[in-house]
Scaffold this active site. Structure first.
Site, PDB file in Angstrom:
ATOM      1  N   ARG A  67       0.844  -1.194   0.000  1.00 26.56           N
ATOM      2  CA  ARG A  67       0.000   0.000   0.000  1.00 26.56           C
ATOM      3  C   ARG A  67       0.878   1.243   0.000  1.00 26.56           C
ATOM      4  O   ARG A  67       1.947   1.264   0.598  1.00 26.56           O
ATOM      5  CB  ARG A  67      -0.922   0.021   1.225  1.00 26.56           C
ATOM      6  CG  ARG A  67      -2.145  -0.869   1.095  1.00 26.56           C
ATOM      7  CD  ARG A  67      -3.066  -0.745   2.295  1.00 26.56           C
ATOM      8  NE  ARG A  67      -2.388  -1.148   3.503  1.00 26.56           N
ATOM      9  CZ  ARG A  67      -1.838  -0.337   4.386  1.00 26.56           C
ATOM     10  NH1 ARG A  67      -1.938   0.978   4.252  1.00 26.56           N
ATOM     11  NH2 ARG A  67      -1.211  -0.808   5.441  1.00 26.56           N
ATOM     12  N   TYR A 195      -1.702  -3.389  -6.767  1.00 24.58           N
ATOM     13  CA  TYR A 195      -1.476  -4.069  -5.487  1.00 24.58           C
ATOM     14  C   TYR A 195      -2.741  -4.109  -4.617  1.00 24.58           C
ATOM     15  O   TYR A 195      -3.441  -3.101  -4.483  1.00 24.58           O
ATOM     16  CB  TYR A 195      -0.334  -3.393  -4.699  1.00 24.58           C
ATOM     17  CG  TYR A 195      -0.270  -3.964  -3.300  1.00 24.58           C
ATOM     18  CD1 TYR A 195       0.261  -5.238  -3.084  1.00 24.58           C
ATOM     19  CD2 TYR A 195      -0.815  -3.295  -2.210  1.00 24.58           C
ATOM     20  CE1 TYR A 195       0.258  -5.814  -1.823  1.00 24.58           C
ATOM     21  CE2 TYR A 195      -0.821  -3.858  -0.938  1.00 24.58           C
ATOM     22  CZ  TYR A 195      -0.282  -5.119  -0.758  1.00 24.58           C
ATOM     23  OH  TYR A 195      -0.301  -5.682   0.491  1.00 24.58           O
ATOM     24  N   LYS A 204      -9.690  -2.153   1.741  1.00 21.68           N
ATOM     25  CA  LYS A 204      -9.455  -1.009   2.629  1.00 21.68           C
ATOM     26  C   LYS A 204     -10.243   0.225   2.182  1.00 21.68           C
ATOM     27  O   LYS A 204     -10.710   1.009   3.002  1.00 21.68           O
ATOM     28  CB  LYS A 204      -7.960  -0.698   2.731  1.00 21.68           C
ATOM     29  CG  LYS A 204      -7.144  -1.839   3.336  1.00 21.68           C
ATOM     30  CD  LYS A 204      -7.680  -2.229   4.671  1.00 21.68           C
ATOM     31  CE  LYS A 204      -7.211  -3.518   5.293  1.00 21.68           C
ATOM     32  NZ  LYS A 204      -5.844  -3.881   5.396  1.00 21.68           N
ATOM     33  N   HIS A 224     -10.537  -2.184  11.616  1.00 18.16           N
ATOM     34  CA  HIS A 224      -9.454  -3.025  11.089  1.00 18.16           C
ATOM     35  C   HIS A 224      -9.203  -4.156  12.097  1.00 18.16           C
ATOM     36  O   HIS A 224      -8.202  -4.168  12.799  1.00 18.16           O
ATOM     37  CB  HIS A 224      -8.206  -2.161  10.911  1.00 18.16           C
ATOM     38  CG  HIS A 224      -7.081  -2.816  10.160  1.00 18.16           C
ATOM     39  ND1 HIS A 224      -5.784  -2.361  10.224  1.00 18.16           N
ATOM     40  CD2 HIS A 224      -7.057  -3.870   9.314  1.00 18.16           C
ATOM     41  CE1 HIS A 224      -5.008  -3.115   9.454  1.00 18.16           C
ATOM     42  NE2 HIS A 224      -5.758  -4.041   8.903  1.00 18.16           N
ATOM     43  N   SER A 246      -1.226  -3.361  10.242  1.00 18.55           N
ATOM     44  CA  SER A 246      -0.904  -4.250   9.126  1.00 18.55           C
ATOM     45  C   SER A 246       0.346  -5.074   9.429  1.00 18.55           C
ATOM     46  O   SER A 246       1.336  -4.545   9.932  1.00 18.55           O
ATOM     47  CB  SER A 246      -0.675  -3.417   7.869  1.00 18.55           C
ATOM     48  OG  SER A 246      -1.826  -2.640   7.611  1.00 18.55           O
ATOM     49  N   CYS A 248       0.829  -7.314  11.691  1.00 20.95           N
ATOM     50  CA  CYS A 248       1.131  -7.459  13.119  1.00 20.95           C
ATOM     51  C   CYS A 248       0.384  -8.627  13.756  1.00 20.95           C
ATOM     52  O   CYS A 248       0.263  -8.695  14.980  1.00 20.95           O
ATOM     53  CB  CYS A 248       0.844  -6.163  13.865  1.00 20.95           C
ATOM     54  SG  CYS A 248       2.016  -4.858  13.447  1.00 20.95           S
ATOM     55  N   ASP A 273      -9.399  -9.597   9.070  1.00 24.24           N
ATOM     56  CA  ASP A 273      -8.860  -8.260   8.778  1.00 24.24           C
ATOM     57  C   ASP A 273      -9.827  -7.112   9.069  1.00 24.24           C
ATOM     58  O   ASP A 273      -9.389  -6.044   9.466  1.00 24.24           O
ATOM     59  CB  ASP A 273      -8.420  -8.190   7.307  1.00 24.24           C
ATOM     60  CG  ASP A 273      -7.472  -7.020   7.010  1.00 24.24           C
ATOM     61  OD1 ASP A 273      -6.486  -6.855   7.763  1.00 24.24           O
ATOM     62  OD2 ASP A 273      -7.714  -6.272   6.061  1.00 24.24           O
ATOM     63  N   ARG A 365       2.000 -12.169  -0.572  1.00 25.87           N
ATOM     64  CA  ARG A 365       0.691 -12.501   0.011  1.00 25.87           C
ATOM     65  C   ARG A 365       0.059 -13.692  -0.677  1.00 25.87           C
ATOM     66  O   ARG A 365       0.390 -14.033  -1.811  1.00 25.87           O
ATOM     67  CB  ARG A 365      -0.247 -11.291  -0.153  1.00 25.87           C
ATOM     68  CG  ARG A 365       0.265 -10.014   0.518  1.00 25.87           C
ATOM     69  CD  ARG A 365      -0.650  -9.551   1.592  1.00 25.87           C
ATOM     70  NE  ARG A 365      -0.056  -8.514   2.432  1.00 25.87           N
ATOM     71  CZ  ARG A 365      -0.597  -8.127   3.584  1.00 25.87           C
ATOM     72  NH1 ARG A 365      -1.719  -8.662   4.007  1.00 25.87           N
ATOM     73  NH2 ARG A 365      -0.025  -7.208   4.314  1.00 25.87           N
TER      74      ARG A 365
HETATM   75  P1  GTP Z   1      -2.356  -7.509   7.413  1.00 29.71           P
HETATM   76  O1  GTP Z   1      -2.908  -8.533   6.477  1.00 29.71           O
HETATM   77  O2  GTP Z   1      -1.277  -6.695   6.789  1.00 29.71           O
HETATM   78  O3  GTP Z   1      -3.397  -6.655   8.027  1.00 29.71           O
HETATM   79  O4  GTP Z   1      -1.540  -8.329   8.559  1.00 29.71           O
HETATM   80  P2  GTP Z   1      -1.988  -9.192   9.828  1.00 29.71           P
HETATM   81  O5  GTP Z   1      -2.228  -8.285  10.985  1.00 29.71           O
HETATM   82  O6  GTP Z   1      -3.056 -10.139   9.482  1.00 29.71           O
HETATM   83  O7  GTP Z   1      -0.644  -9.994  10.169  1.00 29.71           O
HETATM   84  P3  GTP Z   1      -0.277 -11.543   9.969  1.00 29.71           P
HETATM   85  O8  GTP Z   1      -1.054 -12.446  10.884  1.00 29.71           O
HETATM   86  O9  GTP Z   1      -0.299 -11.869   8.536  1.00 29.71           O
HETATM   87  O10 GTP Z   1       1.234 -11.557  10.487  1.00 29.71           O
HETATM   88  C1  GTP Z   1       2.222 -10.724   9.927  1.00 29.71           C
HETATM   89  C2  GTP Z   1       3.595 -11.242  10.270  1.00 29.71           C
HETATM   90  O11 GTP Z   1       3.764 -11.348  11.690  1.00 29.71           O
HETATM   91  C3  GTP Z   1       3.839 -12.650   9.711  1.00 29.71           C
HETATM   92  O12 GTP Z   1       5.161 -12.723   9.224  1.00 29.71           O
HETATM   93  C4  GTP Z   1       3.663 -13.544  10.907  1.00 29.71           C
HETATM   94  O13 GTP Z   1       4.431 -14.727  10.806  1.00 29.71           O
HETATM   95  C5  GTP Z   1       4.110 -12.659  12.078  1.00 29.71           C
HETATM   96  N1  GTP Z   1       3.367 -13.008  13.323  1.00 29.71           N
HETATM   97  C6  GTP Z   1       2.035 -13.174  13.447  1.00 29.71           C
HETATM   98  N2  GTP Z   1       1.702 -13.533  14.712  1.00 29.71           N
HETATM   99  C7  GTP Z   1       2.861 -13.574  15.410  1.00 29.71           C
HETATM  100  C8  GTP Z   1       3.180 -13.874  16.784  1.00 29.71           C
HETATM  101  O14 GTP Z   1       2.331 -14.178  17.613  1.00 29.71           O
HETATM  102  N3  GTP Z   1       4.502 -13.788  17.124  1.00 29.71           N
HETATM  103  C9  GTP Z   1       5.471 -13.450  16.215  1.00 29.71           C
HETATM  104  N4  GTP Z   1       6.722 -13.393  16.640  1.00 29.71           N
HETATM  105  N5  GTP Z   1       5.201 -13.160  14.917  1.00 29.71           N
HETATM  106  C10 GTP Z   1       3.922 -13.219  14.520  1.00 29.71           C
HETATM  107  C1  SPV Z   2      -3.002  -4.329   5.255  1.00 28.38           C
HETATM  108  O1  SPV Z   2      -2.039  -3.741   4.749  1.00 28.38           O
HETATM  109  O2  SPV Z   2      -3.487  -4.008   6.359  1.00 28.38           O
HETATM  110  C2  SPV Z   2      -3.603  -5.488   4.562  1.00 28.38           C
HETATM  111  C3  SPV Z   2      -3.208  -5.742   3.191  1.00 28.38           C
HETATM  112  O3  SPV Z   2      -4.466  -6.154   5.116  1.00 28.38           O
HETATM  113  S1  SPV Z   2      -3.997  -4.628   2.108  1.00 28.38           S
HETATM  114  O4  SPV Z   2      -5.170  -5.298   1.555  1.00 28.38           O
HETATM  115  O5  SPV Z   2      -3.071  -4.317   1.063  1.00 28.38           O
HETATM  116  O6  SPV Z   2      -4.416  -3.456   2.819  1.00 28.38           O
HETATM  117 MN    MN Z   3      -4.946  -5.390   7.205  1.00 27.64          MN
END
Ligand code: GTP
Ligand code: SPV
Ligand code: MN
Length: 587
Positions: A67, A195, A204, A224, A246, A248, A273, A365
């Site tokens: 983004r 993207y 979003k 979110h 994002s 996290c 999400d 992704r």
């Molecule tokens: P968006 O789709 O961008 O909104 O991200 P999200 O909040 O869904 O994050 P996601 O669960 O995809 O995790 C993002 C990154 O953090 C990945 O590389 C995961 O492996 C890592 N991660 C997720 N949960 C944990 C956790 O509990 N501990 C650690 N150390 N890393 C984590």
């Molecule tokens: C984020 O960036 O928080 C995502 C991926 O979940 S996107 O759809 O690109 O916003």
């Molecule tokens: Mn997100």
């Protein structure tokens, strides 16, 4: 007589001048046809169809992999209505500037009309959007991420009750890339990017930026947030929603395989999400997931961290900017499970060698239907939504924020959300690892002035009979040598269980100036080898760090001037006072 939708499609075609217009019905035949076309022109690269039927790799332009918040605008008539945390242009100026970029942008290309429903097909809380795009990858992605096609046209009928979103890849030049939102007329324009978050306009752009604006007008919330159900040994399921910035950890928390499964605690996925939340007639907060799929971060995903998604990704998934094994054509990314026995092709299509940097882009992704996950909740499409008992805020912080704490009440909880901060990730362009303030994980996604947004949260609380308890978590605290203190992933269920025990008044807490942390022994650590010192450090509230934090949040809040609710100022002052008293005591 033409319908409002037909008129807008005509108008968009006159502007963008496509050679062909295709109305998408969302059928499998249509999807197969698009896949064939994309395989032919290189938009799709075939993955191993024996091991992963229906799976494809897409490589986006290397300048277009995340983004782009710098060119994302909220175009309200008054600048103050967009607020100090959004980029702003007036609607008139924005349209004058960006209309020429759409002029003839689809010459020689096909224009797809993509009708979609956000939310379960038969829910009164769902909404219709229509995206016009010249990207077949966007069409295929929208088919996974939303209820796309005929069902949406049926729901819309001849009505004008839809959010139009005009999208063109343009020339993919970052200097001519814009993502514009017109919340007052509920319109989206996006040009120059293919993207995810910039181009899948149901995500979003509509489900958060436009929807957050609608939600304030109409008295609900667009957040979110992931939504999960925690099942206890008696089979009772308690639902929780969590806002983390994002990349996290939302998808991973929502899909986790619980480390406490043997003692009867399981996690069910409702969403990963976005949550749309309404106050039901009984005064409870009920949530629906407006999406139908996951657009998840690939790196770090493996059989241990997220076995459910591994199962989901066995068929009918799109992988974007991951690496690929050269002979067996399997998707690959950092953190999947060591290096393969064969050559790797990196996300740019080059033969990869160690030392070339990551083979998969850090923000690579996967896109997959939610119902392909074994963890999907039986109630994920309930039209009235599911009742939320806890709201969880969280961020990625190497220090300061403890593993978990509970807010004192709703107003304090809103303050906790408003003071969130997190280290930036690869999900947006720009520096990674810089701590930034990100209230409710909505800084990039709130379609209006965040001062008004905090007020809306406070007002929602006053209308709730039995408001959810509000917590804050941090899976990312590190020791002095930089090592993560908490194992995370499936072990996070221990923290969810403590929250459930707090809701049911079974667990004790220790009061600190920032909120209540688990009392010794109240966090279930059975079967987890974690040193006593690590646990102490994880739960420690450092008065020095928090005094700096109070100064930083105070500075951040100044930006909002008189749009900041007094309640937030009161909570800020109260925290400062509690910290001061506690440091006097400890001295
Ligand atoms: P968006 O789709 O961008 O909104 O991200 P999200 O909040 O869904 O994050 P996601 O669960 O995809 O995790 C993002 C990154 O953090 C990945 O590389 C995961 O492996 C890592 N991660 C997720 N949960 C944990 C956790 O509990 N501990 C650690 N150390 N890393 C984590
Ligand atoms: C984020 O960036 O928080 C995502 C991926 O979940 S996107 O759809 O690109 O916003
Ligand atoms: Mn997100």
């Amino acid at each position: 007589m033409s319908t409002p939708l037909e008129r807008w499609v005509d108008e968009s075609a006159r502007l963008t001048k496509p050679s062909k217009i295709v109305w998408c019905d969302g059928s499998k035949a249509e999807n197969d046809r698009l896949a064939d076309e994309m395989l032919r022109d290189g938009t799709y690269i075939e993955l191993n169809q024996k091991t992963r039927p229906g799976c494809y790799l897409h490589r986006s332009n290397p300048n277009d992999v995340a983004r782009t918040e710098g060119i994302t605008y909220i175009c309200t008539r008054q600048k103050d209505d967009a607020g100090p945390t959004n980029n702003w242009m007036s609607p008139l100026e924005a349209k004058e500037k960006v209309r020429p970029l759409f002029d003839g942008a689809m010459k020689g290309r096909t224009m797809y009309v993509v009708p979609y429903i956000l939310g379960p097909v038969n829910s009164p809380f769902s909404k219709v959007g229509v995206e016009i795009t010249d990207s077949p990858y966007v069409v295929a992605s929208m088919r996974i991420m939303s209820r796309m096609g005929q069902a949406a046209l049926d729901r819309l009928g001849g009505s004008d009750d839809f959010v139009p979103g005009l999208h063109s890849l343009g020339d993919l030049n970052p200097d001519r890339r814009f993502v514009l939102h017109f919340p007052e007329e509920k319109l989206i324009w996006s040009v120059g990017s293919g993207y995810g978050g910039n181009a899948l306009l149901g995500k979003k752009c509509f489900a958060l930026r436009i929807a957050s604006y609608m939600a304030r007008e109409q008295g609900w919330m667009a957040e979110h947030m992931l939504i999960l159900g925690l099942e206890d040994p008696s089979g009772k399921v308690t639902y929780m929603a969590a806002a983390f910035p994002s990349a996290c950890g939302k998808t991973n928390l929502a899909m986790m395989v619980s480390a406490l499964e043997n003692s009867g605690y399981r996690v069910w996925t409702v969403g990963d999400d976005i949550a749309w939340m309404h106050i039901a007639s009984d005064g409870s907060l009920r949530a629906i997931n407006p999406e139908a799929g996951f657009f998840g971060v690939a790196p770090g995903t493996n059989a241990k961290t997220n076995p459910n998604v591994r199962t989901a990704l066995q068929h009918d998934a799109i992988f974007t900017n991951v690496a690929m094994t050269a002979t067996s054509r399997e998707p690959w990314w950092e953190g999947i499970n060591g290096l393969p026995q064969e050559e790797l092709i990196n996300w740019k299509g080059e033969a990869w060698k160690p030392g070339m940097g990551p083979a998969a882009h850090p923000n690579s992704r996967y896109t997959v239907s939610a119902n392909q996950s074994p963890s999907i909740s039986a109630h994920w499409e309930d039209p009235e939504g599911i009742p939320i008992s806890a709201i969880i805020f969280g961020g990625r912080r190497a220090r300061v924020a403890p593993l978990v704490y509970q807010s004192r009440d709703w107003q304090h909880g809103v303050f906790v959300g408003a003071t969130m901060a997190s280290e930036t990730t690869a999900a947006a362009t720009g520096a990674v690892g810089v701590t930034r303030r990100d209230p409710m994980a909505m800084i990039p996604f709130c379609g209006y002035n965040m001062g008004d947004y905090f007020r809306h949260w406070l007002e929602m609380g006053s209308r709730l009979e039995n408001a959810p308890k509000i917590f804050h978590v941090n899976w990312f605290r590190r020791d002095r040598s930089g090592k993560l203190l908490w194992p995370g992933y499936g072990e996070n269920v221990r923290v969810l269980k403590w929250m459930l025990d707090r809701i049911e008044e079974r667990a004790d807490a220790t009061e600190t100036p920032i909120g209540d942390v688990p009392a010794p022994g109240s966090l279930d650590l059975d079967g987890l080898a974690i040193p006593r010192e690590s646990l102490d450090e994880l739960l420690r509230v450092d008065p020095g760090d928090w005094t700096e934090e109070v100064a930083a949040t105070g500075k951040f809040f100044e930006k909002f001037g008189n749009r900041l609710p007094d309640e937030i100022r009161t909570e800020h002052k109260a925290l400062a006072d509690r910290l001061q008293r506690s440091s006097v005591v400890t001295k």
